[in-house]
Design a protein around this motif. Structure first.
Motif, PDB file in Angstrom:
ATOM      1  N   ARG A  18      83.850  24.073   3.315  1.00 58.70           N
ATOM      2  CA  ARG A  18      83.464  23.450   4.566  1.00 58.70           C
ATOM      3  C   ARG A  18      82.061  23.883   4.997  1.00 58.70           C
ATOM      4  O   ARG A  18      81.830  25.062   5.235  1.00 58.70           O
ATOM      5  CB  ARG A  18      84.472  23.894   5.625  1.00 58.70           C
ATOM      6  CG  ARG A  18      84.169  23.451   7.005  1.00 58.70           C
ATOM      7  CD  ARG A  18      85.010  24.214   8.015  1.00 58.70           C
ATOM      8  NE  ARG A  18      84.796  23.662   9.326  1.00 58.70           N
ATOM      9  CZ  ARG A  18      85.088  24.275  10.451  1.00 58.70           C
ATOM     10  NH1 ARG A  18      85.646  25.468  10.429  1.00 58.70           N
ATOM     11  NH2 ARG A  18      84.836  23.698  11.600  1.00 58.70           N
ATOM     12  N   ASN A  74      90.054  33.464  15.952  1.00 58.38           N
ATOM     13  CA  ASN A  74      89.046  32.422  15.768  1.00 58.38           C
ATOM     14  C   ASN A  74      89.772  31.107  16.006  1.00 58.38           C
ATOM     15  O   ASN A  74      90.483  30.608  15.128  1.00 58.38           O
ATOM     16  CB  ASN A  74      88.426  32.458  14.367  1.00 58.38           C
ATOM     17  CG  ASN A  74      87.273  31.459  14.251  1.00 58.38           C
ATOM     18  OD1 ASN A  74      87.128  30.565  15.081  1.00 58.38           O
ATOM     19  ND2 ASN A  74      86.447  31.611  13.221  1.00 58.38           N
ATOM     20  N   HIS A  80      86.715  25.337  22.412  1.00 57.48           N
ATOM     21  CA  HIS A  80      85.854  24.622  23.346  1.00 57.48           C
ATOM     22  C   HIS A  80      86.599  23.713  24.318  1.00 57.48           C
ATOM     23  O   HIS A  80      86.022  23.263  25.292  1.00 57.48           O
ATOM     24  CB  HIS A  80      84.826  23.809  22.552  1.00 57.48           C
ATOM     25  CG  HIS A  80      84.152  24.621  21.475  1.00 57.48           C
ATOM     26  ND1 HIS A  80      83.401  25.739  21.769  1.00 57.48           N
ATOM     27  CD2 HIS A  80      84.168  24.512  20.117  1.00 57.48           C
ATOM     28  CE1 HIS A  80      82.966  26.264  20.623  1.00 57.48           C
ATOM     29  NE2 HIS A  80      83.417  25.543  19.610  1.00 57.48           N
ATOM     30  N   HIS A 100      83.765  34.170  16.181  1.00 59.59           N
ATOM     31  CA  HIS A 100      83.209  32.987  15.517  1.00 59.59           C
ATOM     32  C   HIS A 100      82.319  33.440  14.372  1.00 59.59           C
ATOM     33  O   HIS A 100      81.541  34.392  14.533  1.00 59.59           O
ATOM     34  CB  HIS A 100      82.397  32.133  16.499  1.00 59.59           C
ATOM     35  CG  HIS A 100      83.233  31.651  17.640  1.00 59.59           C
ATOM     36  ND1 HIS A 100      84.181  30.683  17.492  1.00 59.59           N
ATOM     37  CD2 HIS A 100      83.309  32.072  18.925  1.00 59.59           C
ATOM     38  CE1 HIS A 100      84.808  30.505  18.641  1.00 59.59           C
ATOM     39  NE2 HIS A 100      84.295  31.340  19.534  1.00 59.59           N
ATOM     40  N   ILE A 101      82.440  32.741  13.273  1.00 64.18           N
ATOM     41  CA  ILE A 101      81.605  33.029  12.102  1.00 64.18           C
ATOM     42  C   ILE A 101      80.155  32.665  12.412  1.00 64.18           C
ATOM     43  O   ILE A 101      79.228  33.431  12.158  1.00 64.18           O
ATOM     44  CB  ILE A 101      82.122  32.234  10.888  1.00 64.18           C
ATOM     45  CG1 ILE A 101      83.543  32.697  10.524  1.00 64.18           C
ATOM     46  CG2 ILE A 101      81.165  32.373   9.694  1.00 64.18           C
ATOM     47  CD1 ILE A 101      84.268  31.783   9.542  1.00 64.18           C
ATOM     48  N   SER A 102      79.985  31.471  12.951  1.00 60.19           N
ATOM     49  CA  SER A 102      78.630  30.994  13.276  1.00 60.19           C
ATOM     50  C   SER A 102      78.260  31.428  14.694  1.00 60.19           C
ATOM     51  O   SER A 102      79.130  31.829  15.481  1.00 60.19           O
ATOM     52  CB  SER A 102      78.600  29.464  13.190  1.00 60.19           C
ATOM     53  OG  SER A 102      79.462  28.895  14.164  1.00 60.19           O
ATOM     54  N   ARG A 111      79.562  23.351  21.793  1.00 67.21           N
ATOM     55  CA  ARG A 111      80.047  24.651  21.292  1.00 67.21           C
ATOM     56  C   ARG A 111      79.627  25.811  22.182  1.00 67.21           C
ATOM     57  O   ARG A 111      80.100  26.933  22.024  1.00 67.21           O
ATOM     58  CB  ARG A 111      79.549  24.899  19.863  1.00 67.21           C
ATOM     59  CG  ARG A 111      80.142  23.960  18.848  1.00 67.21           C
ATOM     60  CD  ARG A 111      79.707  24.302  17.432  1.00 67.21           C
ATOM     61  NE  ARG A 111      79.706  23.111  16.603  1.00 67.21           N
ATOM     62  CZ  ARG A 111      80.782  22.601  15.999  1.00 67.21           C
ATOM     63  NH1 ARG A 111      81.940  23.206  16.096  1.00 67.21           N
ATOM     64  NH2 ARG A 111      80.691  21.497  15.291  1.00 67.21           N
TER      65      ARG A 111
HETATM   66  C1  DQA Z   1      83.865  28.405  14.658  1.00 66.34           C
HETATM   67  C2  DQA Z   1      82.903  27.653  15.577  1.00 66.34           C
HETATM   68  C3  DQA Z   1      83.578  26.444  16.197  1.00 66.34           C
HETATM   69  O1  DQA Z   1      82.671  25.754  17.036  1.00 66.34           O
HETATM   70  C4  DQA Z   1      84.057  25.507  15.123  1.00 66.34           C
HETATM   71  O2  DQA Z   1      84.740  24.411  15.701  1.00 66.34           O
HETATM   72  C5  DQA Z   1      84.873  26.178  14.078  1.00 66.34           C
HETATM   73  C6  DQA Z   1      84.460  27.491  13.602  1.00 66.34           C
HETATM   74  C7  DQA Z   1      83.174  29.572  13.927  1.00 66.34           C
HETATM   75  O3  DQA Z   1      83.888  30.408  13.390  1.00 66.34           O
HETATM   76  O4  DQA Z   1      81.942  29.636  13.872  1.00 66.34           O
HETATM   77  O5  DQA Z   1      85.839  25.615  13.570  1.00 66.34           O
HETATM   78  O6  DQA Z   1      84.921  28.951  15.461  1.00 66.34           O
END
Ligand code: DQA
Length: 146
Positions: A18, A74, A80, A100-102, A111
């Motif tokens: 992904r 997570n 959101h 959150h990873i990002s 976000r």
């Molecule tokens: C996420 C960030 C979210 O906005 C996104 O919908 C995800 C992954 C992250 O880990 O960065 O599914 O939670």
């Protein structure tokens, strides 16, 4: 803190496939094994759960209140907009750390808002898979700071 639960929400099972430019190349299986290694090093018990379904995540949060000392969550996109996940976190007495990873603040406008953040102990965003390890450390070693 003896046992923690790590919950991963929708689409996180597709890690590695992904949007690798955002979430990296490591697979979900790699994430799980790194989390279990970290837990072993920390000498704590750890369970990992993933679901793409809001209700399943809520059920798991409810059961965690009886079996775990804290949760790393997570919630994926539920972060959101899911008031139901938010209410589940508020309903249980154990601490929940949002991860959150990002870096969610450096991405799309939608976000930047987390409806779960106000009921979480704290939030960690933007450190890749290390966000989880930092959250585990925060939960176990710094939960009593405030
Ligand atoms: C996420 C960030 C979210 O906005 C996104 O919908 C995800 C992954 C992250 O880990 O960065 O599914 O939670």
């Amino acid at each position: 803190m003896k046992k923690i639960l790590v919950i991963n929400g929708p689409n996180l099972n597709l890690l590695g496939e992904r949007e690798p430019g955002i979430y990296g190349d490591d697979t979900y299986e790699t994430l799980c094994s790194k989390i279990m290694d970290k837990a072993e090093n920390m000498e704590i018990k750890c369970e990992i759960f993933q679901s793409n379904h809001e209700g399943a995540i809520i059920d798991k949060l409810h059961s965690a209140r009886l079996s775990c000392d804290g949760v790393v969550l997570n919630a994926g996109a539920f972060t959101h907009y899911s008031y139901a996940v938010r209410d589940a976190i508020a309903a249980i007495r154990i601490p929940v750390v949002e991860v959150h990873i990002s870096n969610v603040f450096a991405r799309d406008e939608f976000r930047k808002n987390s409806v779960i953040a106000p009921v979480c102990k704290g939030s960690i965003s933007g450190f890749g898979l290390a966000s989880y390890f930092m959250a585990m450390d925060a939960l176990v070693n710094y939960n009593d700071e405030i």
